[in-house]
Design an enzyme around this catalytic site. Structure first.
Site, mmCIF file in Angstrom:
data_model
loop_
_atom_site.group_PDB
_atom_site.id
_atom_site.type_symbol
_atom_site.label_atom_id
_atom_site.label_comp_id
_atom_site.label_asym_id
_atom_site.label_seq_id
_atom_site.Cartn_x
_atom_site.Cartn_y
_atom_site.Cartn_z
ATOM 1 N N THR A 1 -2.283 -23.441 29.276
ATOM 2 C CA THR A 1 -3.527 -23.732 29.138
ATOM 3 C C THR A 1 -4.268 -23.476 27.760
ATOM 4 O O THR A 1 -4.271 -22.473 27.604
ATOM 5 C CB THR A 1 -4.447 -23.633 30.384
ATOM 6 O OG1 THR A 1 -3.811 -23.915 31.640
ATOM 7 C CG2 THR A 1 -5.703 -24.117 30.318
ATOM 8 N N ASP B 1 -3.314 -37.146 15.748
ATOM 9 C CA ASP B 1 -4.371 -36.211 16.325
ATOM 10 C C ASP B 1 -3.978 -36.002 17.762
ATOM 11 O O ASP B 1 -3.518 -36.992 18.518
ATOM 12 C CB ASP B 1 -5.694 -36.716 16.217
ATOM 13 C CG ASP B 1 -6.801 -35.842 16.377
ATOM 14 O OD1 ASP B 1 -6.784 -35.431 17.981
ATOM 15 O OD2 ASP B 1 -7.533 -35.467 15.444
ATOM 16 N N SER B 2 -3.845 -34.743 18.107
ATOM 17 C CA SER B 2 -3.357 -34.638 19.572
ATOM 18 C C SER B 2 -4.342 -35.057 20.684
ATOM 19 O O SER B 2 -3.772 -35.342 21.630
ATOM 20 C CB SER B 2 -3.410 -32.904 19.525
ATOM 21 O OG SER B 2 -4.646 -32.343 20.053
ATOM 22 N N THR C 1 -6.404 -26.057 42.023
ATOM 23 C CA THR C 1 -7.605 -25.312 42.126
ATOM 24 C C THR C 1 -8.409 -25.369 40.705
ATOM 25 O O THR C 1 -7.544 -25.545 39.789
ATOM 26 C CB THR C 1 -7.546 -23.688 42.350
ATOM 27 O OG1 THR C 1 -8.911 -23.059 42.106
ATOM 28 C CG2 THR C 1 -6.573 -22.934 41.591
ATOM 29 N N THR D 1 -3.882 -29.773 13.203
ATOM 30 C CA THR D 1 -4.542 -28.962 12.003
ATOM 31 C C THR D 1 -3.398 -28.411 11.432
ATOM 32 O O THR D 1 -3.831 -28.144 9.944
ATOM 33 C CB THR D 1 -5.558 -28.020 12.868
ATOM 34 O OG1 THR D 1 -6.504 -28.883 13.387
ATOM 35 C CG2 THR D 1 -6.274 -27.258 11.656
ATOM 36 N N THR E 1 -3.705 -28.813 18.788
ATOM 37 C CA THR E 1 -3.844 -27.555 19.919
ATOM 38 C C THR E 1 -4.587 -28.375 21.199
ATOM 39 O O THR E 1 -4.565 -28.038 22.338
ATOM 40 C CB THR E 1 -4.776 -26.562 19.732
ATOM 41 O OG1 THR E 1 -6.189 -26.957 19.011
ATOM 42 C CG2 THR E 1 -4.186 -25.793 18.474
#
Length: 345
Positions: A169, A60-61, A280, A16, A92
């Protein structure tokens, strides 16, 4: 190298941040980064020597993969001695995967590789892209009191924080502060000034030449546990052809179902030579395999504890280790070590 005028390479991969509105169709389209200064005139005020490389076409990621990580690593390796730092512009969605992968691939890194992007295009009036790009350039140019690069690792810069890349993350699809490192403090906080948390910045034990590991083995997978997962489904996944490693996303502190078929199926997979890493599903904390019987059962079956590693770092670390041609037992051994600050052991 002239410390008074930092030399920074921007690697534009897509995303973007590199979009601008077509004045006729009003659709978003990538703009030519050779015209970067025209679109972000404030960059001139930094008085840096800035060069750029563009992916053609931009990626595009969501379409990013190991071949694109190799292209980024090659661009850094080819230009490593000629620049003080690198800024990678990236979408992102998979930014944390790319940051984690590059942290493993770029062995002995002692220069900044700052990955950034934006939630709104850089051509918009109210954009986070311009601020993220300028701050990323400033971070890449920063030096410590000895004149060495302040940041000597792969990091993600987004809005108010600089995070370790392999601890990060994506937490939000619509907030400007889109990324977080839940188990590791920020490397820097960005406000009126850039305040580095020097105690948590990564440093290689000894300064050696950069070595790039290009081979990333994709024969790994996630298995996300959920209540009621059928035995047949799990066994089918565990018998995926050419499978070498699994990141098993478990409940809470590393727990799974109590049924004997579950640990039996896992044990059989381990005995066939598949490496299974327990991480986890929680965004905070990590695996404590001795805390409950269910976690203990997985450990007894030969599953390796992922401690507090992120899913993104876990899967890319497996790709990296298998990509070096290591056997299963050696891969297990290295999963129990922190290779570049990705996990707390």
């Amino acid at each position: 190298m002239d410390l008074a005028r930092p030399k920074i390479l921007i690697i534009y991969t897509g995303g973007t941040i590199g979009m601008i509105e077509n004045p006729v169709t009003h659709a978003l389209q990538p703009f030519d980064f050779t015209h970067l200064i025209d679109n972000v005139p404030k960059i001139k005020m930094l008085d840096y020597e800035i060069h750029n490389i563009q992916f053609n076409p931009p990626i595009d990621s969501a379409a990013m993969g190991p071949s694109h990580w190799s292209d980024m690593a090659a661009a850094i390796e080819d230009n490593y001695d000629n620049f003080d730092g690198f800024v990678v512009l990236h979408g992102t969605d998979t930014m944390a995967f790319t940051a984690s992968a590059l942290s493993f691939m770029l062995e002995n890194l002692h220069k900044p590789v700052i990955i950034t992007g934006s939630q709104l295009p850089i051509g918009e009036v109210r954009t986070d892209g311009e601020e993220n790009l300028i701050t990323a350039l400033q971070v890449a140019a920063s030096r410590d009191k000895n004149g060495d690069p302040m940041v000597q690792e792969v990091a993600i810069l987004f809005e108010n924080y600089l995070w370790r890349g392999n601890r990060s993350t994506k937490m939000s699809a619509d907030n400007f502060n889109a990324f977080k490192s839940n188990n590791y403090p920020p490397l820097a906080k960005i406000g009126l000034d850039i305040h580095f948390n020097e105690d948590v910045l990564y440093r290689v034990p000894s300064k050696r030449p950069l070595k790039v590991r290009y081979n990333m083995d994709p024969n790994v997978m996630f298995i996300d546990l959920y209540p009621g997962i059928p035995e047949g489904t799990l066994r089918y996944l565990l018998h995926t052809p050419d499978l070498k490693g699994i990141v098993l996303k478990t409940f809470g502190a590393g727990n799974g179902p109590m049924e004997s078929w579950f640990t039996g199926a896992i044990r059989e997979a381990v005995e066939r030579g598949i490496v299974i890493l327990n991480v986890t599903q929680c965004v905070n904390g990590g695996v404590h395999s001795t805390l409950y019987d269910t976690g203990n059962g997985l450990a007894r079956a030969g599953v390796v504890s992922g401690h507090d590693i992120t899913s993104e770092a876990a899967i890319t670390k497996m790709m990296y280790l298998f990509g070096m041609g290591l056997q299963a037992e050696t891969v297990k051994k290295y999963l129990c070590y922190s290779l570049c600050g990705e996990v707390t052991i």
